[in-house]
Motif scaffolding. Structure first.
Motif, PDB file in Angstrom:
ATOM      1  N   LYS A 108     -29.459 -34.167  21.562  1.00  0.00           N
ATOM      2  CA  LYS A 108     -30.174 -33.972  20.300  1.00  0.00           C
ATOM      3  C   LYS A 108     -29.555 -34.755  19.149  1.00  0.00           C
ATOM      4  O   LYS A 108     -30.215 -35.011  18.150  1.00  0.00           O
ATOM      5  CB  LYS A 108     -30.178 -32.485  19.924  1.00  0.00           C
ATOM      6  N   ARG A 109     -28.269 -35.076  19.289  1.00  0.00           N
ATOM      7  CA  ARG A 109     -27.601 -35.812  18.210  1.00  0.00           C
ATOM      8  C   ARG A 109     -27.788 -37.334  18.323  1.00  0.00           C
ATOM      9  O   ARG A 109     -27.469 -38.066  17.383  1.00  0.00           O
ATOM     10  CB  ARG A 109     -26.107 -35.476  18.199  1.00  0.00           C
ATOM     11  N   MET A 112     -29.400 -39.321  15.587  1.00  0.00           N
ATOM     12  CA  MET A 112     -28.712 -39.303  14.291  1.00  0.00           C
ATOM     13  C   MET A 112     -27.559 -40.276  14.195  1.00  0.00           C
ATOM     14  O   MET A 112     -26.908 -40.381  13.172  1.00  0.00           O
ATOM     15  CB  MET A 112     -28.228 -37.891  14.008  1.00  0.00           C
ATOM     16  N   PHE A 169     -10.069 -36.539  17.133  1.00  0.00           N
ATOM     17  CA  PHE A 169     -10.298 -35.906  15.831  1.00  0.00           C
ATOM     18  C   PHE A 169      -9.621 -36.722  14.733  1.00  0.00           C
ATOM     19  O   PHE A 169     -10.227 -37.050  13.713  1.00  0.00           O
ATOM     20  CB  PHE A 169      -9.756 -34.463  15.851  1.00  0.00           C
ATOM     21  N   VAL A 173     -11.471 -38.815  11.716  1.00  0.00           N
ATOM     22  CA  VAL A 173     -11.200 -38.508  10.309  1.00  0.00           C
ATOM     23  C   VAL A 173     -10.742 -39.774   9.581  1.00  0.00           C
ATOM     24  O   VAL A 173     -11.200 -40.069   8.468  1.00  0.00           O
ATOM     25  CB  VAL A 173     -10.170 -37.364  10.177  1.00  0.00           C
ATOM     26  N   MET A 176     -13.645 -41.970   8.956  1.00  0.00           N
ATOM     27  CA  MET A 176     -14.433 -41.473   7.822  1.00  0.00           C
ATOM     28  C   MET A 176     -13.825 -41.908   6.494  1.00  0.00           C
ATOM     29  O   MET A 176     -14.528 -42.304   5.576  1.00  0.00           O
ATOM     30  CB  MET A 176     -14.496 -39.947   7.854  1.00  0.00           C
ATOM     31  N   MET A 177     -12.502 -41.792   6.408  1.00  0.00           N
ATOM     32  CA  MET A 177     -11.827 -42.145   5.151  1.00  0.00           C
ATOM     33  C   MET A 177     -12.026 -43.613   4.831  1.00  0.00           C
ATOM     34  O   MET A 177     -12.206 -43.992   3.681  1.00  0.00           O
ATOM     35  CB  MET A 177     -10.322 -41.856   5.255  1.00  0.00           C
ATOM     36  N   PRO A 180     -16.620 -44.505   4.204  1.00  0.00           N
ATOM     37  CA  PRO A 180     -17.309 -43.314   3.680  1.00  0.00           C
ATOM     38  C   PRO A 180     -18.811 -43.315   3.958  1.00  0.00           C
ATOM     39  O   PRO A 180     -19.392 -42.252   4.147  1.00  0.00           O
ATOM     40  CB  PRO A 180     -17.037 -43.370   2.177  1.00  0.00           C
ATOM     41  N   LYS A 181     -19.422 -44.482   4.050  1.00  0.00           N
ATOM     42  CA  LYS A 181     -20.875 -44.451   4.234  1.00  0.00           C
ATOM     43  C   LYS A 181     -21.300 -44.008   5.648  1.00  0.00           C
ATOM     44  O   LYS A 181     -22.446 -43.668   5.875  1.00  0.00           O
ATOM     45  CB  LYS A 181     -21.515 -45.788   3.840  1.00  0.00           C
ATOM     46  N   ILE A 183     -19.866 -41.386   7.123  1.00  0.00           N
ATOM     47  CA  ILE A 183     -19.361 -40.012   7.318  1.00  0.00           C
ATOM     48  C   ILE A 183     -20.372 -39.094   8.012  1.00  0.00           C
ATOM     49  O   ILE A 183     -20.026 -38.365   8.942  1.00  0.00           O
ATOM     50  CB  ILE A 183     -18.888 -39.404   5.970  1.00  0.00           C
ATOM     51  N   GLY A 184     -21.637 -39.160   7.576  1.00  0.00           N
ATOM     52  CA  GLY A 184     -22.658 -38.292   8.180  1.00  0.00           C
ATOM     53  C   GLY A 184     -22.764 -38.515   9.680  1.00  0.00           C
ATOM     54  O   GLY A 184     -22.823 -37.557  10.466  1.00  0.00           O
ATOM     55  N   ALA A 187     -19.555 -37.459  11.526  1.00  0.00           N
ATOM     56  CA  ALA A 187     -19.490 -35.991  11.665  1.00  0.00           C
ATOM     57  C   ALA A 187     -20.225 -35.561  12.938  1.00  0.00           C
ATOM     58  O   ALA A 187     -19.790 -34.642  13.640  1.00  0.00           O
ATOM     59  CB  ALA A 187     -20.095 -35.318  10.440  1.00  0.00           C
ATOM     60  N   GLN A 188     -21.322 -36.251  13.261  1.00  0.00           N
ATOM     61  CA  GLN A 188     -22.035 -35.946  14.516  1.00  0.00           C
ATOM     62  C   GLN A 188     -21.141 -36.233  15.726  1.00  0.00           C
ATOM     63  O   GLN A 188     -21.140 -35.484  16.708  1.00  0.00           O
ATOM     64  CB  GLN A 188     -23.326 -36.775  14.633  1.00  0.00           C
ATOM     65  N   LEU A 190     -17.950 -36.052  15.748  1.00  0.00           N
ATOM     66  CA  LEU A 190     -16.940 -34.993  15.755  1.00  0.00           C
ATOM     67  C   LEU A 190     -17.468 -33.805  16.555  1.00  0.00           C
ATOM     68  O   LEU A 190     -16.754 -33.213  17.378  1.00  0.00           O
ATOM     69  CB  LEU A 190     -16.705 -34.584  14.301  1.00  0.00           C
ATOM     70  N   PHE A 191     -18.735 -33.469  16.324  1.00  0.00           N
ATOM     71  CA  PHE A 191     -19.338 -32.349  17.060  1.00  0.00           C
ATOM     72  C   PHE A 191     -19.469 -32.686  18.549  1.00  0.00           C
ATOM     73  O   PHE A 191     -19.279 -31.828  19.409  1.00  0.00           O
ATOM     74  CB  PHE A 191     -20.709 -31.986  16.489  1.00  0.00           C
TER      75      PHE A 191
ATOM     76  N   PHE B 169     -24.168 -28.616   5.613  1.00  0.00           N
ATOM     77  CA  PHE B 169     -23.759 -29.853   6.278  1.00  0.00           C
ATOM     78  C   PHE B 169     -23.827 -31.027   5.291  1.00  0.00           C
ATOM     79  O   PHE B 169     -22.897 -31.811   5.157  1.00  0.00           O
ATOM     80  CB  PHE B 169     -24.658 -30.123   7.495  1.00  0.00           C
ATOM     81  N   VAL B 173     -20.675 -33.188   3.770  1.00  0.00           N
ATOM     82  CA  VAL B 173     -20.599 -34.644   3.960  1.00  0.00           C
ATOM     83  C   VAL B 173     -20.466 -35.340   2.603  1.00  0.00           C
ATOM     84  O   VAL B 173     -19.654 -36.253   2.441  1.00  0.00           O
ATOM     85  CB  VAL B 173     -21.817 -35.167   4.760  1.00  0.00           C
ATOM     86  N   MET B 177     -17.390 -37.689   1.148  1.00  0.00           N
ATOM     87  CA  MET B 177     -17.542 -39.039   0.591  1.00  0.00           C
ATOM     88  C   MET B 177     -16.849 -39.142  -0.761  1.00  0.00           C
ATOM     89  O   MET B 177     -16.240 -40.148  -1.079  1.00  0.00           O
ATOM     90  CB  MET B 177     -19.024 -39.384   0.433  1.00  0.00           C
ATOM     91  N   PRO B 180     -12.213 -38.411  -0.297  1.00  0.00           N
ATOM     92  CA  PRO B 180     -11.759 -38.837   1.041  1.00  0.00           C
ATOM     93  C   PRO B 180     -10.465 -38.161   1.489  1.00  0.00           C
ATOM     94  O   PRO B 180     -10.280 -37.928   2.678  1.00  0.00           O
ATOM     95  CB  PRO B 180     -11.554 -40.349   0.878  1.00  0.00           C
ATOM     96  N   ILE B 183     -10.931 -35.035   3.695  1.00  0.00           N
ATOM     97  CA  ILE B 183     -11.830 -35.119   4.866  1.00  0.00           C
ATOM     98  C   ILE B 183     -11.356 -34.271   6.043  1.00  0.00           C
ATOM     99  O   ILE B 183     -12.139 -33.550   6.657  1.00  0.00           O
ATOM    100  CB  ILE B 183     -12.038 -36.601   5.288  1.00  0.00           C
ATOM    101  N   LEU B 190     -16.659 -27.838   8.354  1.00  0.00           N
ATOM    102  CA  LEU B 190     -17.882 -28.215   9.069  1.00  0.00           C
ATOM    103  C   LEU B 190     -17.953 -27.425  10.384  1.00  0.00           C
ATOM    104  O   LEU B 190     -19.010 -26.899  10.753  1.00  0.00           O
ATOM    105  CB  LEU B 190     -17.783 -29.713   9.379  1.00  0.00           C
ATOM    106  N   PHE B 191     -16.819 -27.329  11.080  1.00  0.00           N
ATOM    107  CA  PHE B 191     -16.790 -26.563  12.333  1.00  0.00           C
ATOM    108  C   PHE B 191     -17.011 -25.069  12.074  1.00  0.00           C
ATOM    109  O   PHE B 191     -17.671 -24.390  12.855  1.00  0.00           O
ATOM    110  CB  PHE B 191     -15.460 -26.765  13.072  1.00  0.00           C
ATOM    111  N   ILE B 227     -29.736 -28.535  14.755  1.00  0.00           N
ATOM    112  CA  ILE B 227     -29.154 -29.856  14.522  1.00  0.00           C
ATOM    113  C   ILE B 227     -29.642 -30.354  13.162  1.00  0.00           C
ATOM    114  O   ILE B 227     -30.844 -30.404  12.914  1.00  0.00           O
ATOM    115  CB  ILE B 227     -29.611 -30.852  15.607  1.00  0.00           C
TER     116      ILE B 227
END
Lengths: 230, 230
Positions: A108-109, A112, A169, A173, A176-177, A180-181, A183-184, A187-188, A190-191, B169, B173, B177, B180, B183, B190-191, B227
């Motif tokens: 399902k992810r 995304m 993990f 992270v 992401m740092m 930044p764009k 990150i969304g 995060a998926q 990460l899940f 969520f 996120v 952003m 940072p 994060i 988030l978890f 999701i």
């Protein structure tokens, strides 16, 4: 409860049928996890949809296992080892169904995560997935062989999957740092990494159930180490 | 199977005992989730440790439910409605045990979220938690009352928890952003948000099991919407 040859044979047939259903479920769940990782890698939305739809087969098999297990308990009133084995089958089917749910969740992810070419950690996930799926496979083999030693060996490998997760993990992270764009989308990931870590935990659960069914004693409690320390 | 007054009375007592154990489990699990959120809010490491340790009581109760349910099926060979109810109790205990695991998981993350004063979304989590815990509470009330209508009503509320999660969520996120350096900690939130969303799903699962036990038919399949779309 008269224990004649006929009863024993009927019970063995029942158990054989239970084992067959669980082997089928396990095969489907393993395949679904691997296919979900492949769909993720290729950003294959069609395949992702098929994986989501295919989870219904695993759910249906679980219901079959449950009905058969309850029928065996009610009709044959199995004792000791035999009862433990039927209950283990019932519980293992529940766990395999959850592994199927993780595959569905990963699938399902897939839509995304678009800019997969730009997210390097994505290339690490298939290796983690392969480890976790192998644990599930070996746990179900141990169930088929009623092999408590093989079950312990599966549990010992959970630490590797946890280490993989903890390292991933940190990598995600950091990614992401630095980006930044994304990150969304990250995060998926990460899940997804967390889902794979849970698949390893569930393989461990299955192995513990097999151990108990085969020996009548619980495997020593282990630290799951499923929370990253940083 | 002779169905005399004695058998019926013994079965009713068994079911009463099963219900009592599940009510106990449910009370512990609800309390554990609420306590974990409070420990998170106050960054209370001692309380977090107690929640993690306390999960063993829920696990022990689940094993009791399982043993009792299997004994009832083997000794009394219940039929139709009665059998559905025993199987539902067995499965509901498994789900409540998982809700307890989510509380434990949230508690384990408490030490990793230090700068809670600087993370505003943290203030939204308790409201989401309260919604999810109320769903669990009402689902278990519906089980005690064998009330299929109340069970449907619980399922209808899952959408609210999902909406909460999807909105959170996006907020988390965005927060990542903009900040940072937080994060790593916000990923833990988030978890936690995901865990609470899963608690709502599990309350829904319980409600579906109650509906099936009470009516013999499955509640129409619903889209879980778990999701986030962005």
């Amino acid at each position: 409860m008269p224990l004649n040859d006929h009863t024993v044979k009927a019970f063995d047939e029942d158990i054989g049928q239970l084992r067959g259903l669980i082997a089928q479920m396990g095969g489907l769940a393993e395949h679904a996890i691997a296919a979900a990782m492949e769909a993720l890698r290729r950003h294959d939305l069609e395949s992702a949809r098929e994986i989501v739809a295919g989870d219904k087969r695993i759910d249906a098999l679980q219901i079959e296992v449950e009905q058969l297990a309850v029928r065996i308990i009610a009709l044959r009133a199995p004792l000791a080892d035999d009862l433990r084995e039927v209950v283990a089958a019932l519980k293992i089917a529940g766990v395999v169904e959850r592994i199927g749910d993780y595959a569905k969740n990963i699938a399902k992810r897939v839509p995304m995560i678009e800019s997969h070419g730009e997210i390097e950690p994505l290339s690490v996930l298939p290796a983690m997935s392969a480890l976790a799926v192998q644990m599930v496979h070996d746990a179900l083999d141990a169930f088929a062989a009623r092999d408590a030693t093989a079950a312990v060996e599966v549990c010992d490998r959970d630490r590797q999957v946890d280490d993989f997760y903890n390292s991933l993990f940190r990598v995600l992270v950091t990614h992401m740092m630095e980006n930044p764009k994304t990150i969304g989308q990250v995060a998926q990931l990460l899940f997804i990494a967390k889902n794979l870590e849970r698949v390893g935990d569930h393989a461990t659960n299955i192995a513990e159930m097999i151990y108990f069914a085969a020996t009548g004693t619980h495997m020593a409690e282990r630290d799951r180490g499923d929370i990253p320390t940083s």
